[in-house]
Design a protein around this motif. Structure first.
Motif, PDB file in Angstrom:
ATOM      1  N   PRO A  14       0.834  -1.208   0.000  1.00  0.00           N
ATOM      2  CA  PRO A  14       0.000   0.000   0.000  1.00  0.00           C
ATOM      3  C   PRO A  14       0.864   1.252   0.000  1.00  0.00           C
ATOM      4  O   PRO A  14       2.050   1.203   0.320  1.00  0.00           O
ATOM      5  N   PRO A  15       0.288   2.404  -0.365  1.00  0.00           N
ATOM      6  CA  PRO A  15       1.052   3.642  -0.332  1.00  0.00           C
ATOM      7  C   PRO A  15       1.514   3.955   1.094  1.00  0.00           C
ATOM      8  O   PRO A  15       0.881   3.542   2.061  1.00  0.00           O
ATOM      9  N   ALA A  16       2.599   4.666   1.196  1.00  0.00           N
ATOM     10  CA  ALA A  16       3.091   5.082   2.511  1.00  0.00           C
ATOM     11  C   ALA A  16       2.050   5.976   3.169  1.00  0.00           C
ATOM     12  O   ALA A  16       1.224   6.592   2.491  1.00  0.00           O
ATOM     13  N   ASP A  17       2.082   6.036   4.518  1.00  0.00           N
ATOM     14  CA  ASP A  17       1.123   6.876   5.236  1.00  0.00           C
ATOM     15  C   ASP A  17       1.071   8.270   4.623  1.00  0.00           C
ATOM     16  O   ASP A  17       2.094   8.913   4.428  1.00  0.00           O
ATOM     17  N   GLY A  18      -0.126   8.707   4.328  1.00  0.00           N
ATOM     18  CA  GLY A  18      -0.337  10.040   3.794  1.00  0.00           C
ATOM     19  C   GLY A  18      -0.178  10.138   2.286  1.00  0.00           C
ATOM     20  O   GLY A  18      -0.621  11.100   1.685  1.00  0.00           O
ATOM     21  N   ALA A  19       0.453   9.156   1.648  1.00  0.00           N
ATOM     22  CA  ALA A  19       0.629   9.201   0.194  1.00  0.00           C
ATOM     23  C   ALA A  19      -0.684   8.846  -0.489  1.00  0.00           C
ATOM     24  O   ALA A  19      -1.458   8.030   0.003  1.00  0.00           O
ATOM     25  N   THR A  36      -3.480   5.458   2.171  1.00  0.00           N
ATOM     26  CA  THR A  36      -3.375   4.679   3.396  1.00  0.00           C
ATOM     27  C   THR A  36      -3.748   5.568   4.568  1.00  0.00           C
ATOM     28  O   THR A  36      -3.246   6.686   4.691  1.00  0.00           O
ATOM     29  N   THR A  37      -4.613   5.054   5.418  1.00  0.00           N
ATOM     30  CA  THR A  37      -5.041   5.812   6.591  1.00  0.00           C
ATOM     31  C   THR A  37      -3.954   5.745   7.663  1.00  0.00           C
ATOM     32  O   THR A  37      -2.994   4.983   7.556  1.00  0.00           O
ATOM     33  N   ASP A  38      -4.139   6.513   8.719  1.00  0.00           N
ATOM     34  CA  ASP A  38      -3.206   6.485   9.854  1.00  0.00           C
ATOM     35  C   ASP A  38      -3.153   5.103  10.502  1.00  0.00           C
ATOM     36  O   ASP A  38      -2.159   4.746  11.133  1.00  0.00           O
ATOM     37  N   ASP A  39      -4.218   4.326  10.362  1.00  0.00           N
ATOM     38  CA  ASP A  39      -4.278   2.971  10.925  1.00  0.00           C
ATOM     39  C   ASP A  39      -3.626   1.930  10.012  1.00  0.00           C
ATOM     40  O   ASP A  39      -3.639   0.738  10.325  1.00  0.00           O
TER      41      ASP A  39
END
Length: 147
Positions: A14-19, A36-39
């Motif tokens: 998955p994309p990196a956090d925030g990407a 991707t969500t913070d979780d």
């Protein structure tokens, strides 16, 4: 910043956090963005002009939602409640309503079949018919040079 990818060029992770990545681009500034969500969960956000956007855990549900959106020439969900259906979807006919219900996170073809008094195979046919119609609508938009 969003990056565009083709539908078949899906990454293994998955994309990196925030990407954010454009999962699928459509005509008329409609798209599905993967993030991707913070979780650490991957979600797919449907975006369109004059639409507040909607997130899905499943990319297929997001794409079906986009197909419904094109089939009815857009709709707004605000004011219909958590389990309500936009009037444009109801007025569009049985296959559109069934496809819309399939985008809900707690439904599947068996639930919709039970709800509508149809067999699951028929529900899947309705959904495919809507998807084909939406693709045809998008092709005509491109052919007319509207986008």
């Amino acid at each position: 910043m969003s990056q565009s990818r083709s539908r078949d060029d899906r990454r293994e992770e998955p994309p990196a956090d925030g990407a954010e990545y454009v999962h699928r681009d459509y005509v008329l500034d409609v798209r599905i963005v993967e993030r991707t969500t913070d979780d650490g969960e991957t979600v797919y956000r449907f975006e369109a002009p004059n639409h507040k956007g909607k997130e899905f855990a499943d990319p297929d549900a997001a794409e079906l939602y986009a197909d419904v959106y094109f089939d009815v020439n857009g709709f707004v969900e605000e004011g219909v409640g958590e389990r309500g259906v936009p009037i444009e979807v109801v007025q569009a006919g049985r296959d559109t309503l069934i496809a819309y219900l399939l985008t809900w996170p707690t439904t599947d073809a068996d639930w919709v079949a039970s709800f509508s008094g149809r067999r699951p195979e028929k529900i899947r046919r309705y959904s495919r018919r809507l998807q084909e119609r939406a693709e045809s609508i998008r092709e005509k938009i491109v052919a007319q040079g509207v986008d």
